[in-house]
Design an enzyme around this catalytic site. Structure first.
Site, PDB file in Angstrom:
ATOM      1  N   CYS A 396       0.828  -1.213   0.000  1.00  0.00           N
ATOM      2  CA  CYS A 396       0.000   0.000   0.000  1.00  0.00           C
ATOM      3  C   CYS A 396       0.860   1.259   0.000  1.00  0.00           C
ATOM      4  O   CYS A 396       0.504   2.266  -0.622  1.00  0.00           O
ATOM      5  CB  CYS A 396      -0.902   0.029   1.234  1.00  0.00           C
ATOM      6  SG  CYS A 396      -2.163  -1.256   1.305  1.00  0.00           S
ATOM      7  N   MET A 397       1.970   1.217   0.713  1.00  0.00           N
ATOM      8  CA  MET A 397       2.792   2.413   0.913  1.00  0.00           C
ATOM      9  C   MET A 397       3.795   2.653  -0.205  1.00  0.00           C
ATOM     10  O   MET A 397       4.650   3.536  -0.075  1.00  0.00           O
ATOM     11  CB  MET A 397       3.539   2.315   2.247  1.00  0.00           C
ATOM     12  CG  MET A 397       2.641   2.306   3.464  1.00  0.00           C
ATOM     13  SD  MET A 397       3.576   2.428   5.001  1.00  0.00           S
ATOM     14  CE  MET A 397       4.569   0.924   4.955  1.00  0.00           C
TER      15      MET A 397
END
Length: 406
Positions: A396-397
């Site tokens: 996600c990051m």
């Protein structure tokens, strides 16, 4: 130069966003509106993020920090104007405060401007610098109300832009709290010197795309012209259709497998429950089960798509067929339902592959990590005690913008 043809090819360049002022703005009272389940200890989250970035750099990955990209971008008059033109709209602020607010932002030094574009600004902070605008809309705000909301979800760089082959989809975000992120990425990919003269396709409908939304956490680039997309809480079936037409028109993608997911906060994106660890191996959350799948291929003309339905039991077979494989390997750690649910909540399956069979995960997901290692996957652990409270893991990051061949 910028190209992503798979989920697992050697990672060469990536965009991350280090936590900053925007996460310090989170409170128990506004966290739900801003799509967070908890209030993070920002200093510790920054330390953890620094470890993540250092690990990637140690693997030879070039890390671009988003705030630095945005800072360089707003030095460019056209980008500066593009962003502020789309923020200061009378449909949001009313007609009477716009000029004063726009002039205030135009007068900020570039570091301060960048910080407030992402971190937001309150009425109190505005009034420390300029007289109160003669505006009813501004006047009725409480001193600590936001004039410009913070964007804490910029932490999750995967969602707002997703590279597929030789192009990037700049996504219109599903939730109001993330809409302005799209404007920032549009400006960066159009004007930043890294991208301004590079040859790549850009697909974007602006920051407001109606209900036909797609987000990068739901998009997995399988390779060989195949893409896997989750129809989730954030990505709609209509959004998948629009994405398919664009990708098929470019000729690099010729099949999409779409999975119909439960629309739950805990399963907000496909990559919270299913990610790829090598060319034929996936890690999957035990509680996901098997989902209805749809193979989408080009139709007879650009207004048609050919769709094949697959029974939930055939989900893995549909993915394997798209990959041109007789089957795929799916790794699911054996644990009781409560432990499995805890690790899914802590992004146990949200792995970031830095090379085939080499993944980055949170260290807190011990059972899943041990299971991956037993099956020959090299697991590189990073701390996630605070970062994980935001409900997003290493995938996600990170927004890969360049991978080598798998």
């Amino acid at each position: 130069m910028y190209r992503v043809d798979s989920e697992v090819g050697p990672l060469r360049q990536v965009i991350l966003h280090r936590p900053g002022l925007e996460l310090k703005r989170l409170t128990p009272g506004n966290k739900d509106r801003l799509l967070f389940d908890d209030v993070l200890w920002v200093h510790r989250a920054q330390e953890e993020h620094d470890v993540f970035a250092a690990l990637l750099r140690g693997r030879g990955v070039t890390v671009h920090l988003f705030d630095e990209l945005l800072r360089r971008c707003v030095e460019i008059p056209e980008a500066h104007a593009y962003i502020l033109d789309r923020i200061f709209d009378e449909r949001v602020y009313g007609p009477l405060a716009i000029d004063a607010l726009r002039n205030h932002f135009d007068a900020m030094d570039l570091d301060t401007l960048t910080e407030h574009l992402v971190g937001g600004i309150t009425k109190r902070e505005v009034l420390m610098r300029i007289p109160e605008p003669r505006s009813v809309a501004f006047h009725v705000l409480d001193p600590d109300d936001f004039v410009l909301e913070p964007l804490p979800n910029h932490l999750y760089t995967r969602d707002t832009s997703a590279w597929i082959g030789g192009g990037v989809s700049i996504n219109s975000m599903r939730r109001q709290a993330r809409i302005r992120e799209t404007v920032h990425y549009e400006a960066v990919y159009r004007w930043h010197p890294l991208f301004a003269d590079a040859a790549f396709e850009t697909w974007s409908d602006g920051s407001t795309n109606g209900p036909a939304s797609t987000e990068g956490g739901d998009i997995l680039v399988l390779g060989g012209g195949a893409v896997l997309v989750g129809m989730s809480e954030r990505t709609t079936a209509a959004g998948v259709e629009r994405l398919a037409r664009r990708l098929f028109a470019g000729g690099e993608v010729d099949r999409i497998v779409a999975l119909r997911m439960p629309r739950l906060r805990a399963l907000m994106h496909l990559d919270t429950v299913l990610t790829m660890v090598d060319e034929e191996t996936f890690t999957q959350y035990a509680g996901l089960g098997m989902l209805p799948a749809y193979t989408v291929r080009p139709g007879d003309n650009d207004k048609e798509l050919h769709i094949t339905d697959h029974h939930p039991d055939a989900m893995h077979a549909a993915i394997a067929e798209a990959l041109g494989l007789p089957g795929i390997r799916v790794l699911t750690a054996e644990q009781d339902v409560h432990a499995a649910e805890r690790e899914q909540w802590d992004d146990g399956c949200n792995t970031l592959a830095v090379a085939p069979g080499v993944v980055v995960t949170y260290e807190r997901n011990a059972t899943t990590n041990a299971h991956l290692r037993r099956h020959g996957v090299e697991v590189l652990e990073v701390p996630g005690g605070e970062l994980g409270r935001g409900r997003g893991g290493p995938r996600c990051m990170s927004c890969p913008i360049e991978r080598g061949p798998a």
